[in-house]
Design an enzyme around this catalytic site. Structure first.
Site, mmCIF file in Angstrom:
data_model
loop_
_atom_site.group_PDB
_atom_site.id
_atom_site.type_symbol
_atom_site.label_atom_id
_atom_site.label_comp_id
_atom_site.label_asym_id
_atom_site.label_seq_id
_atom_site.Cartn_x
_atom_site.Cartn_y
_atom_site.Cartn_z
ATOM 1 N N SER A 15 0.857 -1.259 0.127
ATOM 2 C CA SER A 15 0.083 -0.108 -0.021
ATOM 3 C C SER A 15 0.845 1.299 0.118
ATOM 4 C CB SER A 15 -0.828 -0.049 1.280
ATOM 5 O OG SER A 15 -0.144 0.091 2.393
ATOM 6 N N CYS A 77 3.047 -7.307 1.513
ATOM 7 C CA CYS A 77 2.138 -6.536 2.483
ATOM 8 C C CYS A 77 1.221 -7.533 3.238
ATOM 9 C CB CYS A 77 1.244 -5.621 1.768
ATOM 10 S SG CYS A 77 -0.241 -4.987 2.692
ATOM 11 N N GLU A 156 4.664 6.472 7.352
ATOM 12 C CA GLU A 156 4.663 7.048 5.941
ATOM 13 C C GLU A 156 5.225 8.399 5.734
ATOM 14 O OE1 GLU A 156 3.466 6.039 2.515
ATOM 15 O OE2 GLU A 156 3.624 3.842 3.470
ATOM 16 N N CYS A 188 3.325 -6.663 9.970
ATOM 17 C CA CYS A 188 3.176 -5.728 8.895
ATOM 18 C C CYS A 188 4.461 -5.156 8.451
ATOM 19 C CB CYS A 188 2.552 -4.188 9.397
ATOM 20 S SG CYS A 188 2.249 -3.001 8.469
HETATM 21 N N1 DGL Z 1 2.708 -2.837 4.686
HETATM 22 C C1 DGL Z 1 1.102 -3.186 4.838
HETATM 23 C C2 DGL Z 1 1.030 -4.473 5.547
HETATM 24 O O1 DGL Z 1 2.050 -5.210 5.757
HETATM 25 C C3 DGL Z 1 0.369 -2.048 5.496
HETATM 26 C C4 DGL Z 1 -1.059 -1.877 5.510
HETATM 27 C C5 DGL Z 1 -1.769 -0.760 5.427
HETATM 28 O O2 DGL Z 1 -1.777 -0.023 4.210
HETATM 29 O O3 DGL Z 1 -2.391 -0.606 6.304
HETATM 30 O O4 DGL Z 1 0.062 -4.805 6.339
#
Ligand code: DGL
Length: 288
Positions: A15, A77, A156, A188
């Site tokens: 994302s 992700c 971010e 995550c």
């Molecule tokens: N890097 C994503 C994950 O591993 C982030 C998720 C998000 O955009 O909330 O879950």
């Protein structure tokens, strides 16, 4: 076995900037490969969205990667993997897809306290894949699944160690530490960027597990199995193209801050559920 071009890039999808933690491990293990990193920054964060919504976005990005000529897709992700891996594999049967699931199994193998904490997004801890893993490997171990709403946004924004981030992580760690966990899983792909802070707040007796190296190894295994390891000329080895559906300049700044890489990302735009390169759109669409 796939008939794809072996010199084609490996697609990596997140994302936002979280998948960069996986990209680093992939580049280290597979230095001869090329990569195409796509961040759906326009819709970031995914973690608070419904599974149906995430599946629609995941399909849009995956189709874009196939159209861009990728030979394999790494879903870097947990949130997308937890909600969308089966549908991606069903709808795109001709391209190998590597996903990720919180590393609960290795955590359970090393806990001495019998208590493990998992930090992840809301959508991951509710996702079918995660619940399956808990059922399969959970056994007698107490697994505390802790969503961290807001943490992806802070990462971010590059707020890796500010007061707000310290407060949020402390809050998320409280039930895990109180329960006596001695292992914490970063569930995550954004969270490795705040690993030093998590380590500091959790204390020296808690081990942290992140899956980047395991994902890279799994990617190499799949490339070998499918006969897809690169035969590209050495001059293109390690080249990475970046693309984002958000503001390219903001994304480029984040990539530089987090990895030191100058990304010069291509701009992508969503049009009726499809993701396209902005520059490839007819002029009339660009002006609308
Ligand atoms: N890097 C994503 C994950 O591993 C982030 C998720 C998000 O955009 O909330 O879950």
């Amino acid at each position: 076995m796939s008939t794809r071009d072996l010199s084609a890039p490996i697609g990596i999808y997140d994302s936002g900037v979280g998948g960069l933690s996986i990209l680093a491990a992939l580049k280290a293990l597979l230095p001869a490969e090329q990569f195409y990193y796509v961040a759906d920054s326009y819709h970031c964060p995914y973690g608070d969205r419904s599974a149906t919504e995430i599946q629609g976005l995941a399909l849009g990005v995956a189709h874009h990667m196939v159209d861009a000529g990728c030979k394999l897709i790494v879903v870097a992700c947990n949130t997308i993997s937890a909600t969308s891996l089966p549908i991606l594999r069903r709808r795109l049967p001709d391209i190998p897809i590597v996903g990720m699931v919180p590393a609960v199994k290795p955590a359970i193998e090393i806990t001495r306290a019998g208590v493990v904490g998992v930090l992840a997004t809301q959508a991951t801890v509710r996702g079918a894949l995660y619940l399956e893993v808990l059922q399969q490997y959970g056994g007698d171990t107490k697994v505390i699944s802790q969503p961290c709403p807001g943490l992806v946004e802070l990462i971010e924004a590059g707020k890796l160690d500010c007061e707000e981030t310290v407060a949020l992580i402390s809050h998320c760690l409280t039930p895990i530490i109180k329960a006596g966990a001695d292992v914490i899983v970063l569930g995550c792909s954004h969270y490795p960027f705040v690993r030093p802070l998590i380590e500091r707040l959790a204390g020296p007796l808690v081990r942290i597990i992140e899956p980047s190296d395991a994902i890279a190894l799994q990617t190499r295994r799949v490339l070998e199995r499918e006969g897809l390891l690169t035969d590209a000329a050495p001059h293109s080895a390690g080249r990475t193209l970046f693309a984002t559906s958000g503001a390219a300049s903001v994304f480029d700044e984040s990539v530089l801050r987090l990895t030191g890489i100058k990304s010069d990302a291509e701009s992508l735009i969503w049009v009726s559920g499809s993701l396209r390169a902005l520059s490839a759109l007819p002029v009339a669409s660009r002006c609308s």
